[in-house]
Design an enzyme around this catalytic site. Structure first.
Site, PDB file in Angstrom:
ATOM      1  N   GLU A  68     -12.694   4.687   5.970  1.00  0.00           N
ATOM      2  CA  GLU A  68     -12.749   3.782   7.117  1.00  0.00           C
ATOM      3  C   GLU A  68     -13.874   4.094   8.092  1.00  0.00           C
ATOM      4  O   GLU A  68     -14.077   3.335   9.050  1.00  0.00           O
ATOM      5  CB  GLU A  68     -11.422   3.857   7.861  1.00  0.00           C
ATOM      6  N   GLN A  93       0.831  -1.205   0.000  1.00  0.00           N
ATOM      7  CA  GLN A  93       0.000   0.000   0.000  1.00  0.00           C
ATOM      8  C   GLN A  93       0.870   1.262   0.000  1.00  0.00           C
ATOM      9  O   GLN A  93       0.355   2.365  -0.073  1.00  0.00           O
ATOM     10  CB  GLN A  93      -0.897   0.016   1.250  1.00  0.00           C
ATOM     11  N   ARG A 142      -8.231  -0.813   8.401  1.00  0.00           N
ATOM     12  CA  ARG A 142      -9.249   0.143   7.954  1.00  0.00           C
ATOM     13  C   ARG A 142      -9.457   1.212   9.029  1.00  0.00           C
ATOM     14  O   ARG A 142     -10.579   1.419   9.518  1.00  0.00           O
ATOM     15  CB  ARG A 142     -10.553  -0.580   7.636  1.00  0.00           C
ATOM     16  N   CYS A 143      -8.393   1.860   9.375  1.00  0.00           N
ATOM     17  CA  CYS A 143      -8.380   2.634  10.614  1.00  0.00           C
ATOM     18  C   CYS A 143      -7.196   3.585  10.589  1.00  0.00           C
ATOM     19  O   CYS A 143      -6.172   3.275  10.006  1.00  0.00           O
ATOM     20  CB  CYS A 143      -8.257   1.606  11.742  1.00  0.00           C
TER      21      CYS A 143
END
Ligand code: CDP
Length: 796
Positions: free
Chosen positions: A741, A223, A370-371
């Site tokens: 998120e 990523q 996701r944070c």
């Protein structure tokens, strides 16, 4: 009369344009790391430790070397001779690449085999004989700090215990004073369990070192390709300009593909040694057992309250379990990420938070799944605590939140932990949500149902969270400041390519970045191609995680477009033979202020940049912008969920889910809705069904998709989404706030609150996630809280 283009028709801001990347995905034409085959490519497999804590007595790889088709067996000892047995982590710790002295978690990498095909490599892994001497195992922070606990990281000089850090933030003395003034003190203790991001595509890499050019090309599932390039340069001591990281299509990341994993390092070393491309593709159980986990944090807090419901102060203590290596990818300054963003939505005068991080015999944890660096834990605790406090006061859940919200005219607002929130309409969002769920009516139904033995519940979660690190003053990872960049080239025919340092993994960047350019320049979105993920072509960026792409890279796209427009204005003045001051802009076209009919399109300006530029002007129409945001963006969300719990079995069903998200200006409303639905699905999964934990021996229980369930469309409830509240971000160039998120962060508390609410009056304050039927049944039957903290029995 205006000749401005219709922004929606050209696919600009606000257009629900279909995702262009889906053209290849739905045809099965995506190009993932495992789709790539290079001439002469070899395959790597990893041998992992079956034990969670053990001394390595010996490793004998003789039989593996003897298997035909095996080219190389890597062990920790061999790595050590090249100074590669250990590597630095993103949190100033070290992590074993291949174990030398001990194994410290089940699934740890012990050896690698590189062979003609993956099957030979796998067989050869099984032929490696490793003798282990088992050691006592630690699976939670309590055990980690117990008297006489074995020191897990005895490789580290000066590490006498299992404590990684003790960190605090806020005003301890002021908080103590506020607690002395409280009419009511509300307490809550819970465990946010370990969870795994579990992207559908596992991690993998293909390293290709070319001795003739000295260039190393690595195709990999990352990523953050630029950060990986820097890490490879530092760890492998290769010159950075000779490293090219290509992150092709990624089948989901969710934070799992931010860290540097041993597999990447081993495939690179193997390619350098063998001078052939080496592919490593992790299998599902390898991914679930050994790559970065998230959460695993014990939260214990209390809230000081005035009788009328006003919150006076909050005190929080956390014990965070980081596994065997402290490898969180998070801003250096904050040891426990942005956990202290908790309670930012509420007007609370003073607060204090402390956290003790410990090593345990588990795979590294702390991934921001996701944070944004622990905001999920922060918001979960916040909203669970809000529910407990309202119950303790005997106050209505909605009213308690409403009266403590930061009001619309209180911005900018300094939170008790020092963040500056800048905009929002919290009360309005809550009202939209309450109306949608028909709050009063549901409460009536709930009371009626109770009389007949039916358990209905309603859970609310309201939160603002910080998205878009950084500003560079406060946010860095390993000293590298957090900002982002975009590079835009407009070709002579007015078509364009935009590249950013972000790297989408399914969020739709290829669609939405083009929409931003379209909004700024009036070039139809279909005429703009977006490229990310190749460090040789994309400008530097910190990557995509923590919903930072729109706040930072997206802003850079707007800013570079404005640079292009500024040059195009000069070209327009030249073409129209007027001075620049006399030129006005409307979408897609410059015109003369005093003669609006006389104008030139952006495409005509582009052609002029290559064929008819004024004397002294540098030809071409391209530029780069680096964007260092002045602040984080602060979206707000309300999630309200109603459930029915079966008192006989503990099974609970969702009746209705309402989501009201205010993420400022929506670039692509359809993509935003997709992001919210995806986040709610994950929130539901965490609350209901994702069970992955550890037994007393450190065995990872649930490391398969029979226990760690990923909900399909069949299990997932319907979601009702509301978009009517829009508070533009005051500092973002197009007013957008992050969204990726939000629902995964704020959603879990709403589901849990709903179940706890259904059990009201039964003396149940907390059930740890996942709220499996047996846990809910236990709470109902025995009128007690249910902990989910490890160790669990292996047969659970
Ligand atoms: O960093 P990440 O891409 O995961 O998250 P994000 O920046 O919140 O964006 C997720 C997706 O939603 C991207 O395609 C964004 O461009 C889109 N988005 C949008 O259309 N409008 C917003 N206000 C925020 C995001």
């Amino acid at each position: 009369m205006s000749q401005a283009l219709d922004e929606i028709k050209i696919g600009g801001l606000g257009a629900s344009r279909k995702r262009v990347e889906d053209n290849r995905f739905i045809r099965g034409k995506g190009n993932y790391t495992d789709d790539i085959t290079l001439p002469g490519m070899l395959h790597m497999e990893i041998l992992r430790s079956p034990l969670a804590h053990a001394r390595i007595v010996s490793i004998d790889a003789t039989k593996a070397w003897d298997i035909p088709g095996v080219h190389l067996v890597l062990t920790g000892e061999m790595m050590a001779t090249r100074n590669l047995a250990w590597m630095p982590t993103l949190s100033y710790d070290t992590q074993a690449v291949l174990a030398t002295d001990k194994v410290r978690f089940q699934g740890q990498e012990v050896a690698c085999v590189i062979a003609d095909d993956p099957y030979i490599a796998k067989d050869a892994c099984e032929a490696i004989e490793v003798e282990y001497e088992p050691l006592p195992v630690i699976v939670n922070p309590e055990q980690a700090v117990a008297e006489g606990a074995p020191v897990i990281r005895d490789d580290k000089e000066n590490q006498q215990d299992n404590v990684i850090f003790d960190w605090e933030v806020g005003d301890a003395a002021g908080t103590d004073r506020a607690f002395e003034q409280a009419d009511v003190i509300s307490r809550l203790k819970l465990h946010y369990p370990r969870s795994h991001p579990s992207p559908i595509e596992c991690c993998g890499s293909i390293a290709d070192f070319n001795r003739a050019t000295s260039k190393l090309t690595v195709y990999m599932t990352t990523q953050a390709p630029h950060i990986i390039r820097a890490a490879v340069a530092l760890v492998a001591e290769l010159p950075e300009h000779m490293i090219r990281i290509i992150s092709p299509d990624i089948g989901g990341g969710f934070g799992n593909k931010v860290p540097v994993y041993p597999g990447y390092v081993c495939s690179i070393l193997a390619s350098i040694l063998l001078e052939r491309p080496v592919k490593w593709i992790e299998d599902k159980s390898g991914n679930l057992i050994s790559t970065g986990f998230a959460r695993d944090i014990y939260l214990d807090g209390e809230m000081a309250l005035r009788r009328d419901g006003k919150i006076l102060a909050v005190r929080m203590h956390c014990d965070s379990d980081h596994g065997a290596f402290f490898s969180d990818a998070q801003p250096s300054k904050f040891k426990i990420g942005l956990l202290h963003s908790a309670f930012a939505a509420y007007d609370i005068p003073v607060a204090h938070l402390s956290d003790r991080g410990t090593y345990t015999n588990k795979a590294p944890g702390g991934v921001a799944y996701r944070c944004s660096f622990r905001v999920t834990e922060a918001m979960f605790f916040q909203e669970r605590m809000m529910q407990a406090a309202a119950d303790d006061l005997g106050m209505d859940q909605a009213e308690f939140r409403r009266m403590n919200f930061v009001r619309d005219d209180d911005f900018p607002h300094r939170t008790p932990f020092g963040f500056l929130t800048d905009s929002g309409q919290y009360g309005k969002c809550l009202e939209v949500g309450l109306k949608a769920i028909d709050y009063e009516d549901f409460r009536r139904q709930q009371t009626e149902a109770r009389k007949r033995g039916r358990l209905l519940g309603l859970g609310i979660s309201t939160m603002t969270e910080p998205l878009g690190a950084g500003n560079s003053r406060e946010y860095d990872i390993l000293g590298i400041k957090m900002f982002d960049s975009a590079d835009l080239k407009v070709h002579m025919t007015g078509k364009a390519i935009v590249r950013t340092g972000a790297r989408g993994q399914g969020q739709g960047h290829e669609t939405t970045w083009a929409q931003i350019v379209s909004h700024e320049l009036g070039i139809p979105a279909d005429d703009i191609v977006v490229e990310e993920g190749d460090t040789d072509t994309a400008p530097f960026g910190m990557g995509t995680y923590a919903s930072r792409s729109t706040p930072v890279a997206g802003a850079a796209v707007a800013m570079v477009s404005r640079k292009i427009r500024a040059k195009a204005r000069k070209l327009a003045a030249h073409l129209l033979e007027v001075s620049e001051e006399d030129v006005e802009w409307e979408l897609g076209r410059f015109y003369i202020r005093s003669a609006p009919d006389r104008g030139v399109t952006i495409q005509e300006c582009a052609m002029a940049a290559y064929s008819n530029m004024p004397d002294g002007m540098e030809p071409g129409l391209e530029n780069t912008a680096y964007y260092d945001p002045p602040n984080l963006t602060w979206p707000f969300a309300v999630y309200i969920i109603t459930v029915e719990v079966d008192p006989e079995t503990g099974v609970w069903d969702v009746l209705k889910t309402v989501a009201v998200d205010d993420c400022g200006v929506r670039i692509n409303p359809m993509i935003v809705e997709g992001q919210i639905m995806g986040g709610l699905t994950e929130a539901y999964a965490m609350a209901n069904m994702q069970f992955i934990t550890f037994d007393a021996d450190g065995n990872c229980v649930g490391s398969n998709y029979m226990d760690y369930l990923l909900p399909t469309a069949w299990e997932t409830p319907g979601f009702e989404l509301h978009s009517e509240v829009v508070t533009p971000c005051p500092h973002h160039p197009i007013g957008a706030k992050g969204i990726g998120e939000c629902a995964a962060v704020g959603g879990p508390a709403a589901f849990v609150n709903a179940v706890i609410d259904a059990l009201s009056g039964m003396g149940v304050r907390n059930i740890d996630m996942p709220l499996l039927p047996d846990r809910v049944w236990e709470a109902i039957t025995y009128h007690r809280d249910v902990s989910g903290a490890p160790p669990v029995r292996s047969d659970d």
